[in-house]
Design an enzyme around this catalytic site. Structure first.
Site, PDB file in Angstrom:
ATOM      1  N   TYR A 142      -5.018  27.315  58.623  1.00  0.00           N
ATOM      2  CA  TYR A 142      -5.610  28.850  58.642  1.00  0.00           C
ATOM      3  C   TYR A 142      -5.357  28.947  60.256  1.00  0.00           C
ATOM      4  CZ  TYR A 142      -9.106  26.525  55.477  1.00  0.00           C
ATOM      5  OH  TYR A 142      -9.759  25.213  54.444  1.00  0.00           O
ATOM      6  N   CYS A 194      -7.942  28.256  63.046  1.00  0.00           N
ATOM      7  CA  CYS A 194      -8.503  26.153  62.895  1.00  0.00           C
ATOM      8  C   CYS A 194      -7.651  25.728  64.381  1.00  0.00           C
ATOM      9  CB  CYS A 194      -7.584  25.716  62.508  1.00  0.00           C
ATOM     10  SG  CYS A 194      -7.747  23.986  62.427  1.00  0.00           S
ATOM     11  N   PHE A 198      -7.499  23.155  65.410  1.00  0.00           N
ATOM     12  CA  PHE A 198      -5.436  21.837  65.159  1.00  0.00           C
ATOM     13  C   PHE A 198      -4.939  22.184  64.638  1.00  0.00           C
ATOM     14  CE2 PHE A 198     -10.234  19.490  64.600  1.00  0.00           C
ATOM     15  CZ  PHE A 198     -10.763  19.487  65.423  1.00  0.00           C
ATOM     16  N   CYS A 199      -4.617  23.695  63.879  1.00  0.00           N
ATOM     17  CA  CYS A 199      -3.443  24.241  63.146  1.00  0.00           C
ATOM     18  C   CYS A 199      -3.251  24.493  65.014  1.00  0.00           C
ATOM     19  CB  CYS A 199      -3.235  25.238  62.592  1.00  0.00           C
ATOM     20  SG  CYS A 199      -4.353  25.079  61.403  1.00  0.00           S
TER      21      CYS A 199
END
Length: 312
Positions: free
Chosen positions: A44, A47, A49-50
Site C-alpha cells: 500500500y 503503509c 512499513f512499505c
C-alpha cells in the site's frame, strides 16, 4: 469492510505517504550478486512499513516492480496465505516470498553482503513463530529479524565495532515498536486532519470510485475515533504532538552532532527505517509541525538527498 480496508491501507492504521508518482521499475541486476535478482514489492503506498522497504531498496539502487494492492479486496495477494503488506517476491534463480518489512530488509542486506549464501538459505534464518496475545489472538512474529546473518569476517567489515551493530538494531526496533505508533494519533488528531489524511489515502491508494468516496469520509470519521483508542493504548500524552516531538528529538540526539547519519557518512539500516516511517506524513499538518518544532529537518533533508542520488 470499507473502513477496515482503509485502515489496512495505513499498515494497520499507522500512517500514510504522499508519493510524487508511481513508477514500475524494469528488472535489471547490474549491481546485484549473480546478476539475476528480480524483485516485486506488493504494497500500500500509504503503509509506513512499505515505505521502509522502498527507502531501503531505493538507497541501495535495487530495481523492483511495484504492485499496488487494493486495501479492501486484496486480490493482488490472493496467492499468499500471509495477508499483510509489504510482501516482496524475490527471484534469484527460484521464486521466494519474503514477509515482514524488517525481515525483508535484513535478508536482502545480508544477500548483498554475503557472496556465499543463497537467498533461500538466508531467509530460512528468519523463522516465522506463532504467538498468542493476552486477548487470545494468534499473531505471527519472525525470529532474528533485526540481525544480518553474516560470518565473522563479514561482520567485522560491516560493523568494525560491536556497539555499532547493537546501536543499529536498537533503533530499527525502536522505529517498529514506538515511532510507527505515533503516526496515526498525529495524522488523525482532529476531524480536519483525519479528512486531509484520508484524502491522500484515496488519491494514492488503489480504490474504486465508490470505495474511494466511502473510504474518504467514513474512513476519516472512523480513524479519528480509532486514533483516540490508539492514544490510550500506547499511553500517549493529551497533546500527541508532544510524543512525536520527543521521539524525533530523541532520534536526533542519538545520531549526534558529529555524524551526518547514525551510520556515519552514509545511512545505516536504522536511518533508513526512521526515514521510511516519518516520510509517510509528508504533505500533512503533522509533518509540517514536526519540521518546525523539532531538530529533525537537517538530518531528514540529508536522507532525502542521499536517497535521490542512489535511487535507481
Amino acid at each position: 469492510r470499507l473502513l477496515l480496508g482503509a485502515a489496512f491501507a495505513l499498515g494497520g492504521g499507522a500512517g500514510l505517504y504522499q508519493v510524487a508518482r508511481q513508477r514500475l521499475r524494469e528488472h535489471s541486476a547490474a549491481e546485484l550478486p549473480d546478476g539475476n535478482l528480480q524483485l516485486t514489492l506488493y504494497q500500500y503506498k500509504t503503509c509506513p512499513f512499505c515505505s521502509k522497504v522502498r527507502a531501503f531498496l531505493d538507497y541501495h539502487g535495487l530495481p523492483y516492480e511495484i504492485v499496488e494492492v487494493n486495501p479492501i479486496m486484496r486480490k493482488e495477494i490472493k496467492f499468499s496465505s500471509y495477508r499483510k503488506v509489504p510482501i516482496l517476491l524475490a527471484n534469484a534463480g527460484s521464486p521466494l516470498q519474503l514477509n515482514d518489512s524488517s525481515v525483508i530488509i535484513s535478508a536482502i542486506k545480508t544477500y548483498l553482503i554475503s557472496k556465499r549464501k543463497s537467498l533461500e538459505e538466508i531467509v530460512s534464518f528468519y523463522p516465522p513463530m506463532k504467538n498468542i496475545s493476552e486477548k487470545g489472538k494468534e499473531t505471527l512474529e519472525y525470529g532474528n529479524k533485526y540481525w544480518l546473518m553474516l560470518d565473522e569476517k563479514e561482520t567485522k567489515r560491516i560493523y568494525p565495532v560491536k556497539e555499532v551493530r547493537v546501536e543499529e538494531m536498537k533503533w530499527r526496533k525502536w522505529a517498529d515498536d514506538w515511532l510507527v505508533h505515533l503516526i496515526s494519533p498525529n495524522v488523525y488528531r482532529t476531524p480536519r486532519e483525519a479528512l486531509a489524511s484520508f484524502d491522500y489515502i484515496v488519491q494514492e491508494g488503489k480504490f474504486g470510485t465508490v470505495e474511494g468516496f466511502f473510504a474518504k469520509y467514513l474512513g476519516a470519521l472512523a480513524m479519528f475515533f480509532i486514533s483516540k483508542r490508539l492514544k490510550k493504548r500506547h499511553n500517549l500524552q493529551d497533546n500527541v504532538r508532544e510524543d512525536l516531538y520527543e521521539a524525533v528529538n530523541e532520534w536526533v540526539k542519538a545520531v549526534g552532532k558529529h555524524r551526518l547519519f547514525m551510520g556515519g557518512s552514509q545511512p545505516n539500516l536504522a536511518d533508513l527505517a526512521v526515514y521510511g516511517v516519518l516520510r509517510v506524513m509528508e504533505g500533512l499538518e503533522a509533518f509540517d509541525d514536526m519540521m518546525v518544532n523539532t531538530k529533525i529537518q537537517p538530518w531528514y533533508q540529508r536522507m532525502e538527498e542521499v536517497i535521490q542520488k542512489t535511487e535507481f
